[in-house]
Scaffold this active site. Sequence first.
Site, PDB file in Angstrom:
ATOM      1  N   LYS A  44       0.837  -1.196   0.000  1.00 13.90           N
ATOM      2  CA  LYS A  44       0.000   0.000   0.000  1.00 13.90           C
ATOM      3  C   LYS A  44       0.874   1.249   0.000  1.00 13.90           C
ATOM      4  CE  LYS A  44      -3.757   2.104   2.719  1.00 13.90           C
ATOM      5  NZ  LYS A  44      -4.537   1.972   3.981  1.00 13.90           N
ATOM      6  N   CYS A  94     -14.130   2.905   1.886  1.00 14.62           N
ATOM      7  CA  CYS A  94     -13.299   2.918   0.690  1.00 14.62           C
ATOM      8  C   CYS A  94     -11.971   2.251   1.037  1.00 14.62           C
ATOM      9  CB  CYS A  94     -13.002   4.339   0.218  1.00 14.62           C
ATOM     10  SG  CYS A  94     -14.326   5.528   0.505  1.00 14.62           S
ATOM     11  N   GLU A 156      -6.459   4.512  -8.959  1.00  8.48           N
ATOM     12  CA  GLU A 156      -7.213   3.287  -8.733  1.00  8.48           C
ATOM     13  C   GLU A 156      -8.196   3.002  -9.862  1.00  8.48           C
ATOM     14  OE1 GLU A 156      -7.686   3.586  -3.893  1.00  8.48           O
ATOM     15  OE2 GLU A 156      -9.321   4.377  -5.132  1.00  8.48           O
TER      16      GLU A 156
END
Length: 235
Positions: A44, A94, A156
């Site tokens: 991440k 999210c 994304e």
Amino acid sequence: MMTNTESAKQGLDLSNYDEEQVRLMGEMCIMLDNDDNAIGAESKKTSHLMGNINKGMLHRAFSVFLFDSQNRLLLQQRASEKITFPDHFTNTCCSHPLAIPSEVVEEGQLGVRRAAQRKLEHELGIKPEQVPLDKFKYLTRIHYMAPSDGMWGEHEIDYILFIKADVDLDINPNEVKSYKYVSMDEMKEIIATAEEKGVLLTPWFKLIDETFLYKWWASIDNLDALVDEETIHRL
């Protein structure tokens, strides 16, 4: 998981960030090409650095919009501890499916659904049995890029999931600063007055609000005709 020491060795000092949020930066995201084909995995941390995003690094994500039986949308305000977009208001949940066997499954968006169920519990304390996998309605995908603070950002392909459920909340304060249920009119008022009131909104939430949200919301009990499994909307 990535520690502050390990990140410092890579030339990135995360010592000023929240320890738990730094730990989560070690989770492995699913890396994609522009057509949403999985091509690998990166942390991440790596996938959210603007330096990498500007070189084209792209990952899979999801956005959950949860409505109660009164058709009110559950919003959350991201915690101050969050590394990207702290204190911003956004849709219910999210996050990212992880590069683990249970969440890379693409058939029926099963991996994304599992990730959504996992993160609803992690962030908001919603038990999985209150949000069954088959109750998530997949609507479409959006592809967007948005910087957060110069160092961090998002790039994304975001799977949009709607679900209607009355749920019990047990908020994780390291993830969520506040929450509220809003009607459609209240949502429009928040958007219209956000700038003058200094209300921060996540970029993906603003994009969805500007393009699709109210059409979907108005058809919350009859969404089948609005499902688009083929298109990736470039926003």
